[in-house]
Design an enzyme around this catalytic site. Structure first.
Site, PDB file in Angstrom:
ATOM      1  N   CYS A  44     -12.809 -44.493  23.063  1.00 18.82           N
ATOM      2  CA  CYS A  44     -12.868 -45.519  22.033  1.00 18.82           C
ATOM      3  C   CYS A  44     -11.497 -46.175  21.968  1.00 18.82           C
ATOM      4  O   CYS A  44     -10.758 -46.159  22.944  1.00 18.82           O
ATOM      5  CB  CYS A  44     -13.268 -44.911  20.684  1.00 18.82           C
ATOM      6  N   HIS A  94      11.991 -14.397  23.087  1.00 18.57           N
ATOM      7  CA  HIS A  94      11.325 -14.383  21.783  1.00 18.57           C
ATOM      8  C   HIS A  94      10.832 -12.970  21.504  1.00 18.57           C
ATOM      9  O   HIS A  94       9.896 -12.488  22.127  1.00 18.57           O
ATOM     10  CB  HIS A  94      10.152 -15.377  21.773  1.00 18.57           C
TER      11      HIS A  94
END
Length: 628
Positions: free
Chosen positions: A26, A550
């Site tokens: 779209c 981490h």
């Protein structure tokens, strides 16, 4: 990356060509029908360059690229072999998705969305006319009549518009539909509003007991007449020979449906419509603004579910009955809070990609389209979305307390201002918008977003400026081997229970299940990131590798409890130096996983980034080789 490279990564993340049934687009989104949603690597897609967000809705996986860009990306994925379909084909396929309630609400949306532009225009005309009245600028007689034509026509012929649109959606002839709809408001019928006012105009009386009036302002009866009429017309067409179809089908359809519409469906569903209207007004008029608080709090949640088009029916009913729409202000509060939360994320983040996504998405929200803000930013980080619901609820409650009601629908926030210019409520409207924005921004900025979720991106994008004269960082990347920063057992990155890392979206590397609570430097490097919570470190090695360490999954929520950083940003370290310590027992007590990820965040700069360790690793053992 160029568009072709992005398109290749999109196809891979969709599960390959074999997982795609069809693709269309779209104005802003690539719309993909997939066979198995579970095969989509959503984390990878959402982190791709030029992707502004992605979500699964109505049977489609929709990837937001933005105006202009989406056309180019569509051309690229089609060139790479994805099957195409028209938007109507995809819409028909998507219509089969969801439960009966979702399908019914989507149908309401399909009918009423095409009508909204004329309601918007009418509301703006009312605003301009009201402005002239508020400024005590008299309008000449003929000009006043002309302005009344502009403001009243859409509501006078509203049933005709509804029947036309319903015929179009349910497969009837729209021309037959609009003529049938206009019959319901024919000037030859007593005007419904004139009859209701109790004046000289009275209802027609058929057979001594059936009162008949025009259906001016009716919405639900027109919708039901349109549904029945479209299905009846298709049934008639099946049995009428083609040679006389042009004559017989419209004649029979209009005759039968005008009788049913005026004598049966109209009167019955007009009563039903009145009860719905009474219930709606009862909710909106709840004391202390509770109705607005409730609707403002759930509206954007309903948008996510895809069944928000139910509000179109209610708004049109309110406008047709009173020329006032309290829903508009409440919905505006919810949308303003959503946009404000996105602004807060954009202001707070240091990630340039997220900034370039957040601010345009917020602007879109303030112009009345919140999907980019919801799916591209707020829902992606969860807390901003739910905090904006709280802000929207408070703003909606304020809208109800102030008695705000627009004279149109379909436009909100900035363009929606015009709906309050002529009714004397502009100041209250601006106050409500300001409160909703302030709450949405403040709640999100203070409690809703922390950059730890973007630490891997930061490690790749926030590179400390180096002085070439120091000789610490070479001008070009070099091959090197990283040693383990954690003592313990090696875990394949793909097996880590965190899609941000396991997907490889942040880069390649390994994970280690710790047996000791010490973090070591994996190479001679400079510390580019050292979180004060001590749970993560970013380093740039002498040979150019950017490494993220981490400790644990979601351990930022511990706010540093059990962690101690031994280095700060800008420190120079040698391989084996201690970066920090942590307590695995405290991590476990918090219900979290202490598995530690070691990621080369600039993986794309290398020909290969390969793990070289399995089993247990001790201090100084090689774990990753990077090669240019």
């Amino acid at each position: 990356m160029n568009n072709q490279e992005i398109a290749k990564k999109v196809i891979d993340a969709l599960g390959g060509r074999e997982n795609v049934n069809s693709v269309a687009h779209c104005a802003t989104r690539l719309r993909v029908m997939v066979k198995d949603e579970g095969k989509i690597n959503k984390e990878v897609i959402e982190n791709l360059e030029k992707v502004q967000g992605a979500f699964f809705n109505s049977g489609q996986y929709q990837i937001i690229f933005g105006t202009g860009t989406v056309n180019k990306m569509y051309d690229e994925v089609v060139a790479l072999g994805l099957p195409t379909s028209s938007k109507d084909d995809m819409k028909a396929e998507a219509a089969k998705q969801g439960n009966w309630f979702q399908r019914a609400i989507r149908t309401f949306g399909d009918v009423f969305v095409p009508i909204i532009p004329v309601i918007v225009a009418t509301g703006l005309f009312m605003g301009v006319r009201g402005l002239f009245i508020a400024l005590e600028m008299p309008l000449p007689g003929d000009f006043a009549t002309y302005t009344q034509i502009l403001t009243d026509t859409a509501f006078i012929i509203l049933p005709g518009l509804v029947v036309w649109s319903t015929f179009r959606v349910f497969g009837g002839n729209p021309a037959v539909g609009i003529v049938l709809g206009m019959m319901l408001v024919s000037g030859s019928l007593p005007n419904a509003w004139a009859v209701a006012s109790g004046g000289e105009v009275t209802a027609m009386n058929f057979f001594g007991f059936i009162p008949v009036v025009g259906l001016q302002g009716s919405v639900l009866p027109a919708f039901i007449i349109g549904v029945v009429g479209a299905k009846f017309e298709k049934a008639v067409r099946k049995v009428v020979p083609d040679v006389i179809d042009l004559l017989v089908t419209p004649f029979v359809t209009l005759l039968v449906m005008s009788i049913l519409g005026l004598f049966v469906i109209g009167p019955v569903f007009h009563v039903v419509e009145n009860y719905i209207l009474i219930a709606t007004k009862a909710i909106l008029s709840m004391p202390f603004g509770l109705g607005g608080f409730l609707i403002g709090g759930v509206h954007q949640l309903i948008v996510v579910s895809g069944v928000h088009h139910i509000f179109n029916l209610l708004e049109v009913q309110l406008l047709a009955a009173d020329h006032a729409n309290p829903f508009n202000a409440i919905i505006t509060a919810a949308m303003t809070a959503q946009g404000a939360a996105t602004v807060a994320v954009g202001v707070k983040t240091k990630n340039p990609k997220l900034k370039t996504l957040a601010f345009p998405a917020a602007l879109s929200a303030f112009l009345g389209i919140t999907e980019p803000a919801i799916f591209g930013v707020n829902l992606r980080f969860r807390k901003p979305f739910f905090l904006s619901l709280i802000a929207g609820a408070i703003g909606g409650g304020l809208a109800s307390i102030l008695g705000l009601a627009g004279n149109g629908s379909g436009i909100t926030i900035i363009p929606g201002t015009m709906l309050y210019v002529g009714n004397g409520q502009l100041a209250q409207y601006l106050l409500m918008v300001a409160v909703s924005f302030a709450l949405g921004f403040a709640l999100t900025y203070m409690f809703g977003y922390e950059d730890e979720k973007e630490v891997a991106t930061e490690a790749a994008t926030e590179r400390l400026v180096q002085e070439e004269t120091t000789g610490n960082i070479p001008a070009a990347l070099q091959n090197e081997t990283l040693v383990t920063p954690i003592v313990g057992d090696v875990v394949a990155l793909a097996d880590v229970n965190d899609p941000v890392f396991s997907s490889g979206a942040m880069g390649q590397g390994i994970a280690v299940k710790p047996s000791q609570g010490v973090v070591y430097a994996p190479a001679d490097a400079e510390v580019s990131i050292a979180f004060p919570t001590g749970h993560a470190f970013g380093l740039k090695t002498r040979n150019g590798a950017e490494v993220l360490i981490h400790v644990g999954i979601d351990t930022v929520s511990m706010n540093g409890e059990g962690f101690e950083a031994k280095v700060a940003q800008g420190d120079k370290v040698k391989a084996g130096d201690v970066l920090g310590t942590f307590d695995s027992n405290k991590i476990a007590a918090a219900g979290l996983d202490d598995t530690t990820m070691v990621i080369v965040t600039n993986t794309a700069d290398y020909a290969s980034v390969a793990p070289v360790a399995t089993g247990s690793v001790a201090k100084g053992d090689a774990v990753i080789e990077v090669k240019i």
